[in-house]
Design a protein around this motif. Sequence first.
Motif, short mmCIF file in Angstrom:
data_model
loop_
_atom_site.label_atom_id
_atom_site.label_comp_id
_atom_site.label_asym_id
_atom_site.label_seq_id
_atom_site.Cartn_x
_atom_site.Cartn_y
_atom_site.Cartn_z
N PHE A 1 -22.15 25.04 70.15
CA PHE A 1 -21.56 23.89 70.84
C PHE A 1 -22.68 23.06 71.45
CE2 PHE A 1 -19.32 21.65 74.22
CZ PHE A 1 -18.17 21.26 73.57
N ALA A 2 -22.73 21.78 71.09
CA ALA A 2 -23.66 20.81 71.69
C ALA A 2 -25.11 21.29 71.63
CB ALA A 2 -23.25 20.48 73.12
N TYR A 3 -25.54 21.68 70.45
CA TYR A 3 -26.93 22.12 70.30
C TYR A 3 -27.85 20.91 70.11
CZ TYR A 3 -25.53 21.86 65.35
OH TYR A 3 -25.04 21.45 64.14
N SER A 4 -29.09 21.09 70.50
CA SER A 4 -30.08 20.02 70.34
C SER A 4 -30.71 20.12 68.95
CB SER A 4 -31.16 20.13 71.41
OG SER A 4 -31.94 21.29 71.19
N ALA A 5 -31.41 19.07 68.57
CA ALA A 5 -32.11 19.08 67.29
C ALA A 5 -33.17 20.18 67.26
CB ALA A 5 -32.75 17.72 67.02
N THR B 1 -25.87 21.16 55.39
CA THR B 1 -26.43 21.26 54.03
C THR B 1 -27.69 20.43 53.91
OG1 THR B 1 -24.28 21.71 53.03
CG2 THR B 1 -25.97 20.80 51.59
N GLY B 2 -27.64 19.21 54.42
CA GLY B 2 -28.83 18.36 54.41
C GLY B 2 -29.99 18.99 55.15
N LEU B 3 -29.71 19.60 56.29
CA LEU B 3 -30.76 20.28 57.06
C LEU B 3 -31.33 21.46 56.28
CD1 LEU B 3 -29.10 20.36 60.61
CD2 LEU B 3 -31.10 19.01 59.92
N LEU B 4 -30.46 22.23 55.65
CA LEU B 4 -30.91 23.40 54.90
C LEU B 4 -31.73 23.00 53.67
CD1 LEU B 4 -27.62 25.48 55.12
CD2 LEU B 4 -29.84 26.16 56.08
N LEU B 5 -31.28 21.97 52.98
CA LEU B 5 -31.98 21.56 51.76
C LEU B 5 -33.30 20.85 52.04
CD1 LEU B 5 -28.99 20.33 49.55
CD2 LEU B 5 -30.27 22.48 49.36
N SER B 6 -33.39 20.19 53.17
CA SER B 6 -34.62 19.47 53.49
C SER B 6 -35.62 20.31 54.28
CB SER B 6 -34.31 18.18 54.26
OG SER B 6 -33.73 18.48 55.51
N PHE B 7 -35.20 21.51 54.70
CA PHE B 7 -36.09 22.38 55.47
C PHE B 7 -37.31 22.75 54.63
CE2 PHE B 7 -37.60 26.24 57.46
CZ PHE B 7 -37.52 25.91 58.79
N PRO B 8 -38.51 22.71 55.16
CA PRO B 8 -38.93 22.70 56.56
C PRO B 8 -39.09 21.30 57.18
CG PRO B 8 -40.84 23.14 55.21
CD PRO B 8 -39.65 23.01 54.29
N SER B 9 -38.78 20.28 56.41
CA SER B 9 -38.82 18.94 56.99
C SER B 9 -37.75 18.85 58.08
CB SER B 9 -38.53 17.91 55.88
OG SER B 9 -38.45 16.63 56.42
N GLU B 10 -38.08 18.20 59.18
CA GLU B 10 -37.16 18.10 60.31
C GLU B 10 -36.59 16.69 60.41
OE1 GLU B 10 -39.06 19.53 63.88
OE2 GLU B 10 -39.22 21.57 63.09
N ASN B 11 -35.36 16.55 59.97
CA ASN B 11 -34.68 15.27 60.03
C ASN B 11 -33.83 15.25 61.31
OD1 ASN B 11 -32.80 13.14 59.76
ND2 ASN B 11 -33.01 13.19 57.53
N MET B 12 -34.34 14.56 62.32
CA MET B 12 -33.67 14.55 63.63
C MET B 12 -32.28 13.93 63.56
SD MET B 12 -35.71 16.08 65.48
CE MET B 12 -36.34 15.89 67.10
N VAL B 13 -32.12 12.89 62.76
CA VAL B 13 -30.82 12.22 62.66
C VAL B 13 -29.78 13.20 62.11
CG1 VAL B 13 -29.53 10.37 61.51
CG2 VAL B 13 -31.82 9.92 62.43
N LEU B 14 -30.13 13.94 61.05
CA LEU B 14 -29.21 14.92 60.50
C LEU B 14 -28.86 16.00 61.52
CD1 LEU B 14 -30.34 15.74 56.82
CD2 LEU B 14 -28.25 14.60 57.58
N ALA B 15 -29.85 16.44 62.27
CA ALA B 15 -29.63 17.50 63.26
C ALA B 15 -28.68 17.02 64.36
CB ALA B 15 -30.95 17.96 63.86
N TYR B 16 -28.89 15.81 64.85
CA TYR B 16 -28.00 15.30 65.90
C TYR B 16 -26.60 15.00 65.36
CZ TYR B 16 -31.59 15.19 69.47
OH TYR B 16 -32.54 15.57 70.38
#
Length: 170
Positions: free
Chosen positions: A42-46, A115-130
């Motif tokens: 719940f309400a996790y940060s990037a 899915t976007g976060l998992l596929l782009s990892f280790p790149s850190e996409n802050m917009v996707l995370a938020y």
Amino acid sequence: MKTIFKKLDKSSYLLLLFALFILFNFLLIYFMPKDYALDIRFAYSASEAFGVLNSMGQNLRKKYLLVIWLLDTPYLVVYLLLLVGLIRKLWKNKVLIYLPLAIVLLDFFENLMVTGLLLSFPSENMVLAYLASFFTTTKWVCVALCVVFLLTGLVKNYVLKNQPDLDLNG
């Protein structure tokens, strides 16, 4: 669409959906990486999201991705139909069925973002995370609201309805 609603009015279909709901929950508990699943936070940060993804390791990230699409996504249909059927049975209000639909849409977009976060990892996409955090948190707020409506409907229809009228005048 009306034929689906007519089937949802039958208790046998609701019982089948409830059984599937329980089955999917057990499968998700068993296969979902419990300590790492962003879906249940719940309400996790990037930075929290990237920390979790980093802690998973490559094999667990692959498993998480499979669980999202092979279990969690079909589960959306099951709980959508179950919640719509229960709300129709308890409230007879067509407007309230939009709440389960909102939950499903939020959950689906959450799945896309994770899915976007998992596929782009280790790149850190802050917009996707938020966005993932937003969809997850909003989903859980809507789930809580839906539970309140369901519990209130149960009380209204089965507890208060069977109570004798109280005479407060004496």
